[in-house]
Design an enzyme around this catalytic site. Structure first.
Site, mmCIF file in Angstrom:
data_model
loop_
_atom_site.group_PDB
_atom_site.id
_atom_site.type_symbol
_atom_site.label_atom_id
_atom_site.label_comp_id
_atom_site.label_asym_id
_atom_site.label_seq_id
_atom_site.Cartn_x
_atom_site.Cartn_y
_atom_site.Cartn_z
ATOM 1 N N TYR A 136 0.849 -1.098 -0.003
ATOM 2 C CA TYR A 136 0.020 0.363 -0.486
ATOM 3 C C TYR A 136 1.448 0.974 -0.105
ATOM 4 C CZ TYR A 136 -3.664 -3.126 1.230
ATOM 5 O OH TYR A 136 -4.582 -4.411 1.601
ATOM 6 N N HIS A 151 0.401 -11.717 1.764
ATOM 7 C CA HIS A 151 -0.636 -11.106 1.428
ATOM 8 C C HIS A 151 -0.961 -12.047 0.063
ATOM 9 C CE1 HIS A 151 -1.647 -6.733 -0.299
ATOM 10 N NE2 HIS A 151 -3.123 -7.737 -0.285
HETATM 11 N N1 LIG Z 1 -5.922 -9.079 1.953
HETATM 12 C C1 LIG Z 1 -6.295 -8.500 0.491
HETATM 13 O O1 LIG Z 1 -5.648 -8.532 -0.694
HETATM 14 C C2 LIG Z 1 -7.033 -6.793 0.174
HETATM 15 C C3 LIG Z 1 -8.058 -6.857 -0.932
HETATM 16 C C4 LIG Z 1 -8.807 -5.299 -0.972
HETATM 17 C C5 LIG Z 1 -8.431 -4.530 0.234
HETATM 18 N N2 LIG Z 1 -8.309 -4.667 1.848
HETATM 19 C C6 LIG Z 1 -7.907 -4.208 2.427
HETATM 20 O O2 LIG Z 1 -9.855 -3.739 2.740
HETATM 21 C C7 LIG Z 1 -9.803 -2.615 3.502
HETATM 22 C C8 LIG Z 1 -11.046 -2.575 2.556
HETATM 23 O O3 LIG Z 1 -11.611 -2.514 0.845
HETATM 24 P P1 LIG Z 1 -11.489 -1.157 0.390
HETATM 25 O O4 LIG Z 1 -10.929 -0.894 0.413
HETATM 26 O O5 LIG Z 1 -10.549 -2.326 -1.314
HETATM 27 O O6 LIG Z 1 -13.042 -1.263 -0.201
HETATM 28 P P2 LIG Z 1 -13.990 -0.882 0.650
HETATM 29 O O7 LIG Z 1 -13.620 -0.316 1.891
HETATM 30 O O8 LIG Z 1 -15.186 -2.307 0.229
HETATM 31 O O9 LIG Z 1 -14.486 0.089 -0.015
HETATM 32 C C9 LIG Z 1 -13.908 1.283 0.271
HETATM 33 C C10 LIG Z 1 -15.019 2.204 -0.399
HETATM 34 O O10 LIG Z 1 -15.873 2.515 -0.064
HETATM 35 C C11 LIG Z 1 -16.517 3.840 -0.063
HETATM 36 N N3 LIG Z 1 -16.851 3.970 1.522
HETATM 37 C C12 LIG Z 1 -16.346 3.554 2.327
HETATM 38 N N4 LIG Z 1 -17.666 4.016 3.615
HETATM 39 C C13 LIG Z 1 -18.166 4.390 3.037
HETATM 40 C C14 LIG Z 1 -20.292 4.750 3.504
HETATM 41 N N5 LIG Z 1 -20.268 4.688 5.015
HETATM 42 N N6 LIG Z 1 -20.545 5.628 2.716
HETATM 43 C C15 LIG Z 1 -20.919 5.166 1.179
HETATM 44 N N7 LIG Z 1 -19.741 4.801 1.121
HETATM 45 C C16 LIG Z 1 -18.410 4.604 1.575
HETATM 46 C C17 LIG Z 1 -14.664 4.764 0.368
HETATM 47 O O11 LIG Z 1 -15.427 5.443 -0.482
HETATM 48 P P3 LIG Z 1 -14.868 6.844 -0.017
HETATM 49 O O12 LIG Z 1 -13.219 7.033 0.432
HETATM 50 O O13 LIG Z 1 -15.162 8.605 -0.506
HETATM 51 O O14 LIG Z 1 -15.507 7.202 2.238
HETATM 52 C C18 LIG Z 1 -13.719 3.692 -1.248
HETATM 53 O O15 LIG Z 1 -14.667 3.674 -2.100
HETATM 54 C C19 LIG Z 1 -8.058 -2.210 2.314
HETATM 55 O O16 LIG Z 1 -8.437 -0.296 2.294
HETATM 56 C C20 LIG Z 1 -7.373 -2.802 2.554
HETATM 57 O O17 LIG Z 1 -6.994 -2.283 4.150
HETATM 58 C C21 LIG Z 1 -7.178 -5.980 1.365
#
Ligand SMILES: NC(=O)c1ccc[n+]([C@@H]2O[C@H](COP(=O)([O-])OP(=O)(O)OC[C@H]3O[C@@H](n4cnc5c(N)ncnc54)[C@H](OP(=O)(O)O)[C@@H]3O)[C@@H](O)[C@H]2O)c1
Length: 273
Positions: A47, A105
């Protein structure tokens, strides 16, 4: 905050995901999340923000022992020796002597799993990580990895949201005694537009995002939603304060659809998911 216990790890039931958050915004949001009551942070070598996550932790003034911090080893650093070097580099960026959870990961078919798991266990024995686990492993790999680790793997992190059926892999994690952490719990922002989640949310005076997060929490899956907006930090944390009925859980179950996976492996996969 409530925790889920797994192999001695006490994992807060919701975390703050930090992927894509960079520079000052990352520091400020990590600090704000901890002030609001989050006690679980998710970062990764890939990240490019471990430095900022560590800085946000220090700026918050919250005691180190009260924070559960996860980082992840990128798939190209899984060879013996290199895995340990990469963890030392992470700790240097975080400016911390250890992390709470260290995950592989993504699996890497070019490096024997036995070699990576042995390296992961060695890092734990050396005290650089309190607990270890894996992310993005399928059923067969979970079973093999847990055997190789002699039962030491405490967490499986996988993509989990109302549209994706992860029943088999969640069951495999539970059989292996691992807690499940769900990434992309908001389906990268698709969830808030969902009519079923909106309707259920109205009945509870909650937002559709809160319903989607609680849907996971009620199954003892730990969501790690990301946001770049302070007000949504509080909204997402507020998902803990509700109860969905059995009928509502069943209705959300029905939102699962084929091809709902959002995240693809970082290399051509040589395994079945
Ligand atoms: N292990 C892996 O391979 C892997 C892969 C992907 C992700 N991850 C981890 O999981 C975390 C979460 O996944 P992600 O970031 O991919 O996706 P996510 O949390 O499902 O979605 C993030 C998106 O949702 C929006 N959002 C957040 N809260 C909201 C709310 N209350 N209402 C409306 N929209 C909202 C955010 O926009 P705004 O910023 O505009 O609020 C952002 O665009 C990552 O940050 C990372 O730490 C791990």
């Amino acid at each position: 905050m409530q925790v889920i216990e797994s192999h001695g790890a006490r994992i807060p039931v919701i975390g703050f995901g930090t992927m894509t958050l960079k520079e000052d915004l990352c520091v400020e949001l990590v600090e704000a999340a901890l002030h609001l009551g989050y006690r679980h942070l998710d970062t990764a070598q890939n990240y490019g923000n471990e430095r900022e996550v560590g800085a946000g932790m220090r700026a918050s003034g919250v005691k180190r022992e009260d924070i559960f911090l996860t980082t992840k080893v990128w798939f190209n650093r899984l060879a013996a020796g290199d895995l340990e070097r990469s963890v030392n580099e992470s700790l240097e960026r975080l400016a911390l002597p250890w992390v709470d959870m260290l995950l592989i990961h993504w699996p890497n078919a070019q490096i024997p799993l036995a070699e990576s798991i042995a390296a992961l266990c060695k890092v734990k024995s050396a005290g650089l990580a309190k607990h270890i686990g894996v992310a993005n492993f399928n059923v067969a790999m979970i079973e093999e990895a847990q055997k190789l680790a002699d039962g030491e793997l405490a967490v499986l992190q996988i993509e989990t949201h109302p549209y994706l059926d992860q029943t088999k892999v969640v069951a495999a994690a539970r059989r292996a005694g691992m807690a499940v952490v769900g990434y992309c719990p908001l389906a990268r922002g698709k969830v808030p537009g969902d009519e079923v989640l909106q309707r259920i949310g109205r009945a509870h005076h909650k937002s559709p995002a809160q319903v989607a997060l609680h849907y996971l929490e009620q199954q003892s899956i730990i969501p790690i939603p990301r946001t770049s907006k302070r007000e949504r930090l509080a909204e997402n944390l507020g998902s803990l304060e509700m109860n969905l009925t059995g009928a509502e859980m069943a209705e959300i179950d029905k939102l699962k659809r084929p091809n709902a996976r959002i995240v693809s492996p970082p290399q051509a996969p040589k395994w079945d998911t």
